[in-house]
Design a protein around this motif. Structure first.
Motif, PDB file in Angstrom:
ATOM      1  N   UNK A   1      57.157  39.831  50.105  1.00 43.64           N
ATOM      2  CA  UNK A   1      57.557  39.796  51.502  1.00 43.64           C
ATOM      3  C   UNK A   1      57.202  38.441  52.108  1.00 43.64           C
ATOM      4  N   UNK A   2      55.992  38.005  51.891  1.00 44.27           N
ATOM      5  CA  UNK A   2      55.513  36.748  52.468  1.00 44.27           C
ATOM      6  C   UNK A   2      56.327  35.558  51.984  1.00 44.27           C
ATOM      7  N   UNK A  46      59.857  51.905  41.127  1.00 46.70           N
ATOM      8  CA  UNK A  46      59.726  50.882  40.097  1.00 46.70           C
ATOM      9  C   UNK A  46      60.012  49.478  40.621  1.00 46.70           C
ATOM     10  N   UNK A  47      60.919  49.359  41.529  1.00 44.39           N
ATOM     11  CA  UNK A  47      61.308  48.032  42.009  1.00 44.39           C
ATOM     12  C   UNK A  47      60.967  47.842  43.484  1.00 44.39           C
ATOM     13  N   UNK A  48      59.834  48.347  43.874  1.00 43.71           N
ATOM     14  CA  UNK A  48      59.405  48.242  45.264  1.00 43.71           C
ATOM     15  C   UNK A  48      59.257  46.786  45.695  1.00 43.71           C
ATOM     16  N   UNK A  49      58.853  45.922  44.750  1.00 43.33           N
ATOM     17  CA  UNK A  49      58.697  44.504  45.084  1.00 43.33           C
ATOM     18  C   UNK A  49      60.051  43.889  45.460  1.00 43.33           C
ATOM     19  N   UNK A  50      61.139  44.385  44.849  1.00 46.85           N
ATOM     20  CA  UNK A  50      62.474  43.866  45.186  1.00 46.85           C
ATOM     21  C   UNK A  50      62.846  44.247  46.623  1.00 46.85           C
ATOM     22  N   UNK A  51      62.518  45.470  46.999  1.00 45.66           N
ATOM     23  CA  UNK A  51      62.787  45.920  48.354  1.00 45.66           C
ATOM     24  C   UNK A  51      61.964  45.090  49.344  1.00 45.66           C
ATOM     25  N   UNK A  52      60.703  44.857  49.023  1.00 39.94           N
ATOM     26  CA  UNK A  52      59.847  44.054  49.906  1.00 39.94           C
ATOM     27  C   UNK A  52      60.382  42.626  50.025  1.00 39.94           C
ATOM     28  N   UNK A  53      60.851  42.060  48.907  1.00 38.10           N
ATOM     29  CA  UNK A  53      61.387  40.707  48.933  1.00 38.10           C
ATOM     30  C   UNK A  53      62.658  40.647  49.788  1.00 38.10           C
TER      31      UNK A  53
END
Length: 144
Positions: A1-2, A46-53
């Motif tokens: 996100x950051x 599984x791809x929570x980081x993609x959503x945050x990005x």
């Protein structure tokens, strides 16, 4: 996100990429709806980081509009951009440092699971849905 919001904040503040504010505000509001619903349903694991990005990219445009509203002279833009971004990060870090120990201590309680996580997510989803409608139509329902 950051990292993501830093990218789009820089691109928008330096006027490399420009999007209509009604789009940005509507999509940001809708991203809050999606995040709250994900808390309730747990669809994205599984791809929570993609959503945050992806959400970070959107929110960077919103931060840029706030910075633009300040009307800073162009010679101060780089310093303002860096200072604003650091300020946003420090603010988020302060909230996390206060909220995380409390959430961690309460995480196994019924109050947290039902009252805070489910109830809070539902309230946030409803308010963000109204916010999305307001931004998309230009009408005021709650005035948020």
């Amino acid at each position: 996100f950051t990292v993501a919001h830093s990218i789009t904040l820089s691109l928008a503040a330096l006027e490399i990429v420009k999007l209509p504010s009604v789009w940005v505000e509507s999509i940001i509001a809708f991203s809050v709806v999606l995040a709250a619903l994900n808390n309730l349903r747990g669809s994205v694991h599984a791809r929570r980081w993609m959503m945050a990005f992806a959400f970070g990219l959107l929110h960077g445009f919103g931060f840029a509009s706030v910075l633009a509203d300040l009307g800073l002279p162009t010679q101060l833009l780089t310093v303002a951009l860096l200072s604003f971004n650091v300020g946003v990060e420090l603010g988020q870090l302060a909230i996390v440092l206060v909220a995380m120990p409390i959430a961690f201590a309460l995480r196994n309680t019924r109050f947290y699971r039902i009252g805070v996580l489910q109830g809070g997510s539902l309230i946030v989803a409803v308010i963000a849905a109204i916010w999305t409608y307001e931004r998309m139509t230009g009408t005021v329902v709650l005035g948020l």
